[in-house]
Design a protein around this motif. Structure first.
Motif, PDB file in Angstrom:
ATOM      1  N   PRO A  88       0.857  -1.184   0.000  1.00  0.00           N
ATOM      2  CA  PRO A  88       0.000   0.000   0.000  1.00  0.00           C
ATOM      3  C   PRO A  88       0.893   1.235   0.000  1.00  0.00           C
ATOM      4  CG  PRO A  88      -0.386  -1.374   1.955  1.00  0.00           C
ATOM      5  CD  PRO A  88       0.722  -1.984   1.178  1.00  0.00           C
ATOM      6  N   VAL A  89       0.665   2.113  -0.926  1.00  0.00           N
ATOM      7  CA  VAL A  89       1.513   3.289  -1.079  1.00  0.00           C
ATOM      8  C   VAL A  89       0.895   4.446  -0.309  1.00  0.00           C
ATOM      9  CG1 VAL A  89       2.467   4.914  -2.746  1.00  0.00           C
ATOM     10  CG2 VAL A  89       2.367   2.479  -3.288  1.00  0.00           C
ATOM     11  N   ASP A  90       1.692   5.048   0.571  1.00  0.00           N
ATOM     12  CA  ASP A  90       1.220   6.150   1.404  1.00  0.00           C
ATOM     13  C   ASP A  90       1.090   7.438   0.605  1.00  0.00           C
ATOM     14  OD1 ASP A  90       0.569   7.286   4.031  1.00  0.00           O
ATOM     15  OD2 ASP A  90       2.469   8.367   3.782  1.00  0.00           O
ATOM     16  N   SER A  91       2.055   7.701  -0.263  1.00  0.00           N
ATOM     17  CA  SER A  91       2.010   8.935  -1.057  1.00  0.00           C
ATOM     18  C   SER A  91       2.950   8.813  -2.251  1.00  0.00           C
ATOM     19  CB  SER A  91       2.405  10.141  -0.199  1.00  0.00           C
ATOM     20  OG  SER A  91       3.736  10.023   0.230  1.00  0.00           O
ATOM     21  N   VAL A  92       2.886   9.836  -3.091  1.00  0.00           N
ATOM     22  CA  VAL A  92       3.773   9.916  -4.249  1.00  0.00           C
ATOM     23  C   VAL A  92       4.811  10.991  -3.961  1.00  0.00           C
ATOM     24  CG1 VAL A  92       3.924  10.525  -6.697  1.00  0.00           C
ATOM     25  CG2 VAL A  92       1.996   9.183  -5.860  1.00  0.00           C
ATOM     26  N   VAL A  93       6.067  10.676  -4.237  1.00  0.00           N
ATOM     27  CA  VAL A  93       7.152  11.636  -4.077  1.00  0.00           C
ATOM     28  C   VAL A  93       7.799  11.795  -5.439  1.00  0.00           C
ATOM     29  CG1 VAL A  93       9.373  12.102  -2.984  1.00  0.00           C
ATOM     30  CG2 VAL A  93       7.570  10.971  -1.681  1.00  0.00           C
ATOM     31  N   HIS A  94       7.934  13.037  -5.882  1.00  0.00           N
ATOM     32  CA  HIS A  94       8.564  13.304  -7.165  1.00  0.00           C
ATOM     33  C   HIS A  94      10.079  13.331  -6.974  1.00  0.00           C
ATOM     34  CE1 HIS A  94       4.732  14.078  -9.069  1.00  0.00           C
ATOM     35  NE2 HIS A  94       4.406  14.737  -7.977  1.00  0.00           N
ATOM     36  N   LEU A  95      10.777  12.787  -7.935  1.00  0.00           N
ATOM     37  CA  LEU A  95      12.231  12.685  -7.859  1.00  0.00           C
ATOM     38  C   LEU A  95      12.871  14.049  -7.606  1.00  0.00           C
ATOM     39  CD1 LEU A  95      14.360  10.469  -8.027  1.00  0.00           C
ATOM     40  CD2 LEU A  95      14.619  11.006 -10.431  1.00  0.00           C
ATOM     41  N   GLN A  96      12.337  15.092  -8.219  1.00  0.00           N
ATOM     42  CA  GLN A  96      12.919  16.427  -8.039  1.00  0.00           C
ATOM     43  C   GLN A  96      12.741  16.955  -6.611  1.00  0.00           C
ATOM     44  OE1 GLN A  96      10.554  15.800 -10.389  1.00  0.00           O
ATOM     45  NE2 GLN A  96       8.929  17.307 -10.301  1.00  0.00           N
TER      46      GLN A  96
END
Length: 170
Positions: A88-96
């Motif tokens: 289950p993924v808590d959130s999305v983090v952008h590489l930048q």
């Protein structure tokens, strides 16, 4: 050890990964005696066959878990398999938004527990390459961000301290 990775060898012995070598040996010996073919010599063919099959499973599990080197390899394979599962993924983090650690050659991002998420440049490039080969990079990236990254939108990374997971996208 190919087939062994598909079956939980600890469960075959009625043990757990934290059991000592002595505990595993005791469980193996008990089960080997219980299912040994000589004990089922007078049984029906179905019972004897079932006992023999169980004996072979127990013996195969012991051959892997009874040796420190093969047990360590098996544990590493199990851990790798666990990490490949859909978390289950808590959130999305952008590489930048992540910090590039030049010495470590990884991107890092702090977790709310105080731990951190770490992803190598190679892991990110691997996902990017596979998406390009599939031919639907933009669609997957957008879908992955909308759905918080479960599918092909990025790399799922677990925190090094707690059980949270994030999807790292470009």
């Amino acid at each position: 050890m190919g087939d062994a990775a598909e079956q939980d060898l600890y469960a075959v012995l009625g043990a757990g990964p934290s059991d000592s070598a002595q505990q595993l040996r005791h469980r193996y010996q008990r089960l080997a005696l219980q299912y040994h073919p000589d004990r089922h010599a007078g049984s029906s063919s179905a019972e004897a066959e079932s006992g023999m099959k169980r004996f072979l499973e127990v013996d195969a599990a012991w051959r892997v878990l009874g040796d420190q080197t093969t047990r360590r390899q098996y544990d590493l394979q199990r851990r790798a398999q666990e990490l490949k599962q859909d978390w289950p993924v808590d959130s999305v983090v952008h590489l930048q938004d992540m910090i590039w650690e030049q010495n470590e050659r990884v991107y890092t991002h702090g977790c709310r527990c105080g731990g951190g998420f770490h992803v190598s440049e190679e892991e990110v490039q691997e996902v990017t390459r596979s998406r390009r080969q599939d031919g639907d990079e933009e669609e997957e990236a957008e879908t992955g961000e909308r759905e918080h990254g479960g599918g092909g939108g990025g790399v799922v990374v677990c925190c090094d301290t707690c059980s949270l997971a994030v999807c790292v996208t470009r």
